[in-house]
Scaffold this motif. Structure first.
Motif, PDB file in Angstrom:
ATOM      1  N   PRO A  29     -66.375   9.077  59.285  1.00 25.00           N
ATOM      2  CA  PRO A  29     -65.437   9.462  58.227  1.00 25.00           C
ATOM      3  C   PRO A  29     -64.658   8.237  57.749  1.00 25.00           C
ATOM      4  CG  PRO A  29     -64.674  10.259  60.347  1.00 25.00           C
ATOM      5  CD  PRO A  29     -66.030   9.661  60.570  1.00 25.00           C
ATOM      6  N   PRO A  30     -64.332   8.169  56.467  1.00 27.85           N
ATOM      7  CA  PRO A  30     -63.637   6.990  55.935  1.00 27.85           C
ATOM      8  C   PRO A  30     -62.274   6.744  56.578  1.00 27.85           C
ATOM      9  CG  PRO A  30     -63.788   8.714  54.268  1.00 27.85           C
ATOM     10  CD  PRO A  30     -64.593   9.171  55.448  1.00 27.85           C
ATOM     11  N   GLU A  31     -61.619   7.790  57.063  1.00 30.77           N
ATOM     12  CA  GLU A  31     -60.306   7.607  57.675  1.00 30.77           C
ATOM     13  C   GLU A  31     -60.383   6.939  59.053  1.00 30.77           C
ATOM     14  OE1 GLU A  31     -61.891  11.711  58.025  1.00 30.77           O
ATOM     15  OE2 GLU A  31     -61.166  10.664  56.267  1.00 30.77           O
TER      16      GLU A  31
ATOM     17  N   ASN B 248     -61.763   5.904  74.895  1.00 36.78           N
ATOM     18  CA  ASN B 248     -60.813   6.657  75.713  1.00 36.78           C
ATOM     19  C   ASN B 248     -59.584   7.035  74.889  1.00 36.78           C
ATOM     20  OD1 ASN B 248     -59.994   7.740  78.300  1.00 36.78           O
ATOM     21  ND2 ASN B 248     -58.505   6.074  78.365  1.00 36.78           N
ATOM     22  N   TRP B 249     -59.100   6.109  74.079  1.00 40.14           N
ATOM     23  CA  TRP B 249     -57.925   6.377  73.244  1.00 40.14           C
ATOM     24  C   TRP B 249     -58.182   7.586  72.340  1.00 40.14           C
ATOM     25  CZ3 TRP B 249     -56.661   6.609  68.064  1.00 40.14           C
ATOM     26  CH2 TRP B 249     -55.301   6.625  67.778  1.00 40.14           C
ATOM     27  N   PHE B 250     -59.351   7.657  71.745  1.00 34.52           N
ATOM     28  CA  PHE B 250     -59.664   8.773  70.852  1.00 34.52           C
ATOM     29  C   PHE B 250     -59.819  10.095  71.592  1.00 34.52           C
ATOM     30  CE2 PHE B 250     -60.733   5.540  67.706  1.00 34.52           C
ATOM     31  CZ  PHE B 250     -60.288   6.139  66.549  1.00 34.52           C
ATOM     32  N   ALA B 251     -60.235  10.041  72.858  1.00 35.23           N
ATOM     33  CA  ALA B 251     -60.548  11.266  73.601  1.00 35.23           C
ATOM     34  C   ALA B 251     -59.378  11.850  74.382  1.00 35.23           C
ATOM     35  CB  ALA B 251     -61.710  10.993  74.562  1.00 35.23           C
TER      36      ALA B 251
ATOM     37  N   VAL C   4     -59.140  12.225  68.227  1.00 32.31           N
ATOM     38  CA  VAL C   4     -60.390  12.706  67.631  1.00 32.31           C
ATOM     39  C   VAL C   4     -60.218  14.098  67.017  1.00 32.31           C
ATOM     40  CG1 VAL C   4     -61.361  13.722  69.741  1.00 32.31           C
ATOM     41  CG2 VAL C   4     -62.885  12.825  67.976  1.00 32.31           C
ATOM     42  N   ASP C   5     -59.343  14.909  67.599  1.00 34.17           N
ATOM     43  CA  ASP C   5     -59.114  16.253  67.070  1.00 34.17           C
ATOM     44  C   ASP C   5     -58.163  16.261  65.879  1.00 34.17           C
ATOM     45  OD1 ASP C   5     -60.766  17.256  69.038  1.00 34.17           O
ATOM     46  OD2 ASP C   5     -59.123  17.868  70.352  1.00 34.17           O
ATOM     47  N   SER C   6     -57.403  15.198  65.716  1.00 34.79           N
ATOM     48  CA  SER C   6     -56.406  15.136  64.641  1.00 34.79           C
ATOM     49  C   SER C   6     -56.849  14.305  63.444  1.00 34.79           C
ATOM     50  CB  SER C   6     -55.107  14.531  65.186  1.00 34.79           C
ATOM     51  OG  SER C   6     -54.621  15.295  66.249  1.00 34.79           O
ATOM     52  N   LEU C   7     -57.925  13.562  63.590  1.00 27.67           N
ATOM     53  CA  LEU C   7     -58.314  12.591  62.572  1.00 27.67           C
ATOM     54  C   LEU C   7     -58.553  13.219  61.199  1.00 27.67           C
ATOM     55  CD1 LEU C   7     -58.805   9.598  62.072  1.00 27.67           C
ATOM     56  CD2 LEU C   7     -61.196   9.972  62.672  1.00 27.67           C
ATOM     57  N   GLN C   8     -59.267  14.313  61.136  1.00 26.65           N
ATOM     58  CA  GLN C   8     -59.531  14.935  59.831  1.00 26.65           C
ATOM     59  C   GLN C   8     -58.328  15.706  59.310  1.00 26.65           C
ATOM     60  OE1 GLN C   8     -63.199  17.149  60.048  1.00 26.65           O
ATOM     61  NE2 GLN C   8     -64.304  15.418  59.166  1.00 26.65           N
ATOM     62  N   ALA C   9     -57.586  16.335  60.188  1.00 31.57           N
ATOM     63  CA  ALA C   9     -56.459  17.162  59.758  1.00 31.57           C
ATOM     64  C   ALA C   9     -55.271  16.329  59.295  1.00 31.57           C
ATOM     65  CB  ALA C   9     -56.029  18.091  60.889  1.00 31.57           C
ATOM     66  N   ASP C  10     -55.034  15.185  59.966  1.00 32.34           N
ATOM     67  CA  ASP C  10     -53.849  14.385  59.642  1.00 32.34           C
ATOM     68  C   ASP C  10     -54.126  12.899  59.867  1.00 32.34           C
ATOM     69  OD1 ASP C  10     -51.317  13.535  59.026  1.00 32.34           O
ATOM     70  OD2 ASP C  10     -50.309  14.769  60.532  1.00 32.34           O
TER      71      ASP C  10
ATOM     72  N   PRO D 164     -53.022  10.150  58.419  1.00 33.52           N
ATOM     73  CA  PRO D 164     -51.870   9.244  58.516  1.00 33.52           C
ATOM     74  C   PRO D 164     -51.187   9.297  59.888  1.00 33.52           C
ATOM     75  CG  PRO D 164     -51.814  10.422  56.431  1.00 33.52           C
ATOM     76  CD  PRO D 164     -52.889  11.060  57.267  1.00 33.52           C
ATOM     77  N   ALA D 165     -51.135  10.463  60.507  1.00 33.46           N
ATOM     78  CA  ALA D 165     -50.520  10.578  61.830  1.00 33.46           C
ATOM     79  C   ALA D 165     -51.336   9.825  62.878  1.00 33.46           C
ATOM     80  CB  ALA D 165     -50.364  12.038  62.230  1.00 33.46           C
ATOM     81  N   VAL D 166     -52.656   9.900  62.778  1.00 31.74           N
ATOM     82  CA  VAL D 166     -53.511   9.183  63.728  1.00 31.74           C
ATOM     83  C   VAL D 166     -53.356   7.676  63.525  1.00 31.74           C
ATOM     84  CG1 VAL D 166     -55.893   8.794  64.488  1.00 31.74           C
ATOM     85  CG2 VAL D 166     -55.121  11.110  63.922  1.00 31.74           C
ATOM     86  N   LEU D 167     -53.278   7.233  62.292  1.00 34.55           N
ATOM     87  CA  LEU D 167     -53.078   5.817  62.016  1.00 34.55           C
ATOM     88  C   LEU D 167     -51.732   5.345  62.570  1.00 34.55           C
ATOM     89  CD1 LEU D 167     -54.161   3.234  60.787  1.00 34.55           C
ATOM     90  CD2 LEU D 167     -53.221   3.977  58.580  1.00 34.55           C
ATOM     91  N   GLN D 168     -50.698   6.136  62.394  1.00 31.59           N
ATOM     92  CA  GLN D 168     -49.386   5.782  62.950  1.00 31.59           C
ATOM     93  C   GLN D 168     -49.425   5.744  64.476  1.00 31.59           C
ATOM     94  OE1 GLN D 168     -48.045   4.297  60.257  1.00 31.59           O
ATOM     95  NE2 GLN D 168     -46.141   4.913  61.201  1.00 31.59           N
ATOM     96  N   ALA D 169     -50.132   6.679  65.091  1.00 28.23           N
ATOM     97  CA  ALA D 169     -50.271   6.680  66.551  1.00 28.23           C
ATOM     98  C   ALA D 169     -51.007   5.429  67.013  1.00 28.23           C
ATOM     99  CB  ALA D 169     -51.006   7.939  67.015  1.00 28.23           C
TER     100      ALA D 169
END
Length: 67
Positions: free
Chosen positions: A8-10, A29-32, A44-50, A52-57
């Motif tokens: 995904p592009p995000e 590991n960070w994604f899981a 990984v569960d938040s990437l499509q839904a939000d 910007p939040a994953v990028l901030q994390a």
């Protein structure tokens, strides 16, 4: 026809933020793992839904890991 396997592009900006401080295993590991910045949801569960939040994390965890 096989499912689309393009990332995904995000995902690209998150990888760019984490790459300087995490190796590939640490990044996987960070994604899981549950992430406190994402209310204990794995990125990984938040990437499509939000995205910007994953990028901030990722930015927050890069700061913590990199000092």
């Amino acid at each position: 026809r096989p499912a689309d396997m393009d990332p995904p592009p995000e995902l690209a900006p998150v990888l760019a933020v984490l790459a300087p401080v995490f190796d590939s295993w640490e990044m996987a590991n960070w994604f899981a793992q549950p992430n406190a910045w994402l209310v204990n949801c794995p990125p990984v569960d938040s990437l499509q839904a939000d995205p910007p939040a994953v990028l901030q994390a990722a930015r927050a965890d890069r700061f913590v890991a990199g000092g």
